[in-house]
Write a protein that holds these residues in place. Structure first.
Motif, PDB file in Angstrom:
ATOM      1  N   SER A 185       0.781  -1.142  -0.096  1.00 50.88           N
ATOM      2  CA  SER A 185      -0.132   0.191  -0.112  1.00 50.88           C
ATOM      3  C   SER A 185       1.014   1.247  -0.043  1.00 50.88           C
ATOM      4  O   SER A 185       1.778   1.587   0.864  1.00 50.88           O
ATOM      5  CB  SER A 185      -0.928   0.182   1.137  1.00 50.88           C
ATOM      6  OG  SER A 185      -1.645  -1.238   1.379  1.00 50.88           O
ATOM      7  N   VAL A 187       0.772   5.598   0.137  1.00 48.28           N
ATOM      8  CA  VAL A 187      -0.065   6.549   0.384  1.00 48.28           C
ATOM      9  C   VAL A 187       0.530   7.861   0.102  1.00 48.28           C
ATOM     10  O   VAL A 187       1.937   8.030   0.576  1.00 48.28           O
ATOM     11  CB  VAL A 187      -0.759   6.565   2.010  1.00 48.28           C
ATOM     12  CG1 VAL A 187      -1.505   7.578   2.350  1.00 48.28           C
ATOM     13  CG2 VAL A 187      -1.070   5.159   2.258  1.00 48.28           C
ATOM     14  N   ALA A 211      -4.322   6.644  -1.736  1.00 48.99           N
ATOM     15  CA  ALA A 211      -3.697   5.385  -1.323  1.00 48.99           C
ATOM     16  C   ALA A 211      -4.110   4.398  -2.599  1.00 48.99           C
ATOM     17  O   ALA A 211      -4.873   4.431  -3.138  1.00 48.99           O
ATOM     18  CB  ALA A 211      -4.538   4.713  -0.107  1.00 48.99           C
TER      19      ALA A 211
END
Length: 353
Positions: A185, A187, A211
């Motif tokens: 992930s 962001v 994100a």
């Protein structure tokens, strides 16, 4: 009076020098070990010296015991080597005459060993664990530095924040990458900062962020845009110091029925007993026969000291696993060493120089 004062004075100075040497050796080995832990991220670099101090206190009971035994053995061996023993024996002294000055010098040290083993050393181990965990948490936060990519100690998160202000505790152009469950992930946020919640957990807050989440190596991403959000900086499970048995207070060990706790209590109680018996055993063990091997008695003394200490560790393990009853404990070992010490005194008392 002259006999006692001369002997106590010499043993005290030798003991002081030995303690300094032993402490330097222990601290050197601890520094090497702790620097190795800091190099792999298991210990915060800023906590090396403090943790080393707590570790040194942990070894004080053993150091004082070795110091006492070696100091008495060294001084009395010198008396035999320089034929001063012949003079004292000619003046009406015997090998048993050395017990009183040795006890006057050694009993306060034995009492100190008991206090250290039963109270100070467990406290130092507990505080060392607490400081180690707290410093790791603080270093995790300090990894969020302005203009620098930082990786968490678990190697599962990377942070970057630009134009960070310590006064406002916020910055711009925040980048966070998290690896979790085989997915990555990423962001990106226009603003971000740090805060601590009511549970003591540290978080990074984000504003105007996007994100991107995808399995490792996959070109397909899930995209999420949000106005405000937050990311936990540290491990989700809060760090709680669960001290090992060696760091528990003696009062808790005393009132417990656990074999492991009773084994630890027996080990702590054995340290001052060991110091006392070895202190007395050093008197006859210092005997040196000029016609025999000069270092033979030192070999026997070393074997007794290390065999006694290793025996204590072995019996601690046996108590913990149930091979020995806690009621019996280590008393057979102490009794054997006490009988050996009495036998050595009887044997050496026949020697008159």
């Amino acid at each position: 009076m002259l006999f006692r004062k001369t002997l106590i004075h010499e043993m005290t100075w030798v003991a002081f020098g030995l303690f300094v040497v032993l402490l330097v050796i222990v601290m050197t080995s601890q520094v090497v070990r702790l620097l190795g832990e800091a190099a792999v991220g298991a210990l915060a670099s800023s906590a090396v010296w403090a943790v080393m101090g707590f570790a040194a206190i942990r070894y004080f009971p053993i150091l004082f015991s070795l110091m006492l035994f070696i100091a008495i053995l060294t001084v009395l061996t010198r008396l035999w080597k320089d034929h001063e023993m012949v003079v004292w024996f000619a003046a009406g002294r015997s090998i048993r005459s050395f017990i009183l000055p040795v006890m006057q010098m050694g009993v306060p040290v034995v009492i100190l060993i008991a206090l250290l083993a039963l109270y100070v050393s467990p406290w130092a181990q507990l505080k060392g664990r607490e400081y180690r965990d707290a410093s790791l948490k603080n270093e995790e936060v300090s990894q969020v530095s302005p203009g620098i990519f930082r990786e968490s100690r678990g190697a599962d998160r990377v942070y970057f924040i630009e134009n960070f202000s310590g006064d406002r505790n916020e910055g711009e152009n925040v980048f966070v990458q998290i690896r979790q469950d085989g997915k990555i992930s990423t962001v990106l946020a226009e603003q971000g900062g740090m805060f601590v919640d009511e549970m003591g957990d540290r978080w990074m807050w984000l504003k105007d962020a996007t994100a991107y989440k995808a399995p490792g190596g996959s070109p397909e991403y899930d995209i999420l845009t949000f106005k405000e959000g937050r990311v936990r900086v540290e491990d989700p499970s809060p760090v709680v110091v669960n001290p090992a048995t060696s760091a528990m207070s003696t009062a808790k060990l005393w009132g417990s029925d656990s074999r492991e706790y009773q084994a630890e209590l027996a080990w702590r109680m054995a340290l001052p007993i060991q110091a006392f018996l070895l202190m007395l055993a050093a008197i006859p063990l210092a005997f040196s026969n000029p016609r025999g091997g000069r270092g033979f008695h030192l070999v026997i003394a070393a074997l007794l000291a290390f065999g006694y200490y290793n025996g204590i560790n072995v019996m601690q393990a046996w108590i913990a696993v149930g091979k020995i009853s806690p009621q019996i404990g280590m008393w057979p070992l102490h009794g054997l060493v006490a009988l050996l010490t009495i036998g050595l005194f009887w044997w050496r008392s026949r020697v008159r120089g």
